[in-house]
Design a protein around this motif. Structure first.
Motif, short mmCIF file in Angstrom:
data_model
loop_
_atom_site.label_atom_id
_atom_site.label_comp_id
_atom_site.label_asym_id
_atom_site.label_seq_id
_atom_site.Cartn_x
_atom_site.Cartn_y
_atom_site.Cartn_z
N GLU A 1 -3.79 7.15 -0.50
CA GLU A 1 -3.15 5.84 -0.44
C GLU A 1 -3.90 4.86 -1.34
N ARG B 1 0.87 -1.18 0.00
CA ARG B 1 0.00 0.00 0.00
C ARG B 1 0.90 1.23 0.00
N THR C 1 3.09 2.51 3.13
CA THR C 1 2.36 2.57 4.40
C THR C 1 2.09 1.16 4.93
N GLN D 1 7.92 6.66 6.80
CA GLN D 1 7.56 5.66 5.80
C GLN D 1 8.67 5.52 4.75
N TRP E 1 -1.01 16.30 10.79
CA TRP E 1 -1.33 15.41 9.67
C TRP E 1 -2.64 15.81 9.00
N ASP F 1 -6.91 4.01 4.89
CA ASP F 1 -5.60 4.67 4.97
C ASP F 1 -4.88 4.32 6.27
N ILE F 2 -3.59 4.12 6.16
CA ILE F 2 -2.76 3.73 7.29
C ILE F 2 -2.22 4.95 8.03
N THR F 3 -1.82 5.96 7.29
CA THR F 3 -1.12 7.11 7.87
C THR F 3 -2.04 7.92 8.78
N SER F 4 -1.52 8.26 9.97
CA SER F 4 -2.37 9.01 10.90
C SER F 4 -1.63 10.12 11.63
N GLU F 5 -0.33 10.23 11.45
CA GLU F 5 0.40 11.33 12.07
C GLU F 5 1.62 11.68 11.23
N LEU F 6 2.21 12.85 11.58
CA LEU F 6 3.27 13.38 10.74
C LEU F 6 4.67 12.93 11.17
N GLN G 1 3.39 1.46 8.73
CA GLN G 1 3.99 2.65 9.33
C GLN G 1 2.95 3.77 9.26
N THR G 2 2.46 4.17 10.44
CA THR G 2 1.41 5.19 10.49
C THR G 2 1.99 6.61 10.43
N THR G 3 3.28 6.75 10.69
CA THR G 3 3.92 8.07 10.73
C THR G 3 4.48 8.41 9.35
N SER G 4 3.99 9.47 8.74
CA SER G 4 4.36 9.74 7.35
C SER G 4 5.86 9.96 7.17
#
Lengths: 332, 131
Positions: A73, A64, A99, A121, B26, B39-44, A115-118
């Motif tokens: 995404e 993803r 992600t 990633q 984010w 979506d996976i992303t949730s913070e910066l 990986q939730t932290t951009s």
């Protein structure tokens, strides 16, 4: 070339009671188990991450990706990774970040790596182009905190106890001698509680006796054992080339030299004794990191690419030659 | 990459404020209104627990934040009670009138940024000594 018994195609061969996956006549394979991929040996790998299919039992999406332009995404299968679908989604000049790396192994989605932290990633598309190593689509880490984390808790034999087998197609860095220590994978827990887990790293520090080595680090409440090759010529495993690392871990083995085995490509295995005490159960609290030695690591993480990552929750050493052969054929 | 130590404010301890700020940063790019459930992303940025018990954001000053048209920065601004009304208005205006911006451009004046080495010197992080 086929291998037949009478009119029937053979699909399994034995030497005594041991199943054999390939039979050679000289250097030529005259028999191989059909319908099997590199993650399907033994009872099947628990975890298998790749951008190609690694198991015949998995046919879903493999990754993803978040695009930099608007952070949307989307999921992609191996064909879509390479046929332009992925780069079209990301867009010309933009970047794509991983992600989620879908688990193709027997553990299923519980062991997906996310990986939730951009900003942490790893990358798969750079300036609109798919990241390739040896022509293989690969996941690229920046050496500064990017990593993926497996599941919600690790509870994986590699990080705790008993027998496990790890295969990683990887390239530590983009340069030959970066004078850096790179962490590849593990659950190395906080320093305040002492080293209490296993992890794998690539050491490119000229001051280190493990310079240019892939090293299996086994820690147990302050007792640390490193299994890496030394001494070796400079750059025998240069950090800027794609290679196959294999690590077999069996800390409870009654034979000391069988407790840790590691090699890169076709070199002989290095074997090492380790501490036999069971690591602390607190290891289970850490999520297995891919691209770092532990989930909270923010510095000196993996410096370049991982193309495939396969972890068996069992000892598949008897199939090592075939597994390496498969990976070499697919990636090297 | 540098570190910003997040101090507690009324209603939030350091950890809660750190998490809330990170999520709201984010949401500048992906507001909840447009977020896909898959979506996976949730913070910066990464969040680090310090030896003091406080939390720190592990930030990249040059991280480019893309601004979504549907953004609402009220929740983000509310996490900065130390800012004057003028500073808050300036922050909102800057974000809302940008297509994208670098993170360093919205760091409030007077915020201390620490390097990894400085965090070690302050004994807020423990050094990982490798053999």
């Amino acid at each position: 070339m086929s291998f037949k018994i009478g009119n029937k195609q053979a699909n399994r061969s034995y030497l005594g009671s041991n199943s054999i996956n390939k039979v050679y006549l000289g250097n030529t394979v005259v028999f191989s188990v059909t319908g099997q991929l590199v993650a399907d040996y033994g009872t099947g790998a628990l975890i298998a991450f790749g951008l190609k299919y690694l198991s015949v039992y998995y046919a879903g999406d493999v990754v993803r990706v978040r695009r930099s332009s608007d952070s949307s995404e989307s999921d992609f299968n191996p064909t879509e990774v390479t046929d332009g679908t992925l780069t079209t989604f990301v867009g010309a000049g933009n970047s794509g970040f991983v992600t989620k790396w879908y688990n193709q192994g027997t553990g299923g989605g519980t062991y997906d790596a996310t990986q939730t932290t951009s900003s942490q990633q790893p990358q798969i598309v750079d300036s609109g182009s798919l990241i390739l190593r040896n022509g293989n689509a690969s996941v690229k880490y920046n050496g500064s905190g990017q990593k993926l984390l497996v599941g919600t808790t690790s509870n994986i034999k590699f990080t705790h106890y008993q027998k496990s087998s790890l295969f990683v197609v990887q390239q530590p860095s983009q340069s030959a001698n970066p004078e850096t220590l790179y962490w590849m994978t593990g659950t190395h827990t906080s320093v305040s509680s002492g080293r209490r887990s296993y992890y794998v790293r690539y050491d490119d520090r000229s001051v280190s006796s493990f310079n240019n080595d892939m090293v299996h680090v086994i820690g147990n409440n302050g007792v640390v054992v490193l299994n890496g090759t030394k001494p070796k010529p400079q750059n025998i495993w240069p950090s800027n080339s794609l290679s196959v690392a294999r690590v077999y871990s069996d800390p409870a083995n009654s034979t000391a030299s069988q407790r840790s085995k590691i090699t890169v490509n076709n070199a002989a295995f290095l074997m090492q004794n380790t501490d036999r005490r069971n690591p602390s159960s607190s290891n289970a609290a850490g999520r297995l990191a891919v691209g770092a030695s532990e989930q909270n690591q923010t510095t000196q993480t993996w410096g370049d690419c991982i193309s495939a990552y396969i972890l068996y929750d069992e000892d598949v050493y008897s199939d090592d030659a075939d597994i390496y052969d498969d990976l070499e054929t697919m990636y090297i | 990459m540098k570190y910003i130590i997040i101090k507690p404010i009324d209603g939030y301890d350091s950890k809660q404020r750190c998490e809330a700020m990170n999520k709201e940063l984010w949401h500048i790019s992906v507001p909840l209104a447009v977020k896909n459930q898959e979506d996976i992303t949730s913070e910066l940025f990464g969040e680090i627990e310090l030896t003091s018990g406080e939390y720190s954001l592990h930030i990249d000053e040059d991280y480019e934040i893309v601004v979504n048209d549907s953004l609402n920065v009220d929740a983000l601004v509310a996490l900065f009670p130390e800012l004057t009304e003028s500073e808050k208005n300036g922050l909102v205006s800057y974000i809302e009138n940008s297509e994208s911006f670098l993170f360093k451009n919205i760091i409030p004046q007077g915020t201390n940024l620490y390097t990894y080495e400085e965090m070690l010197d302050l004994e807020l992080l423990e050094e990982i000594e490798e053999i």
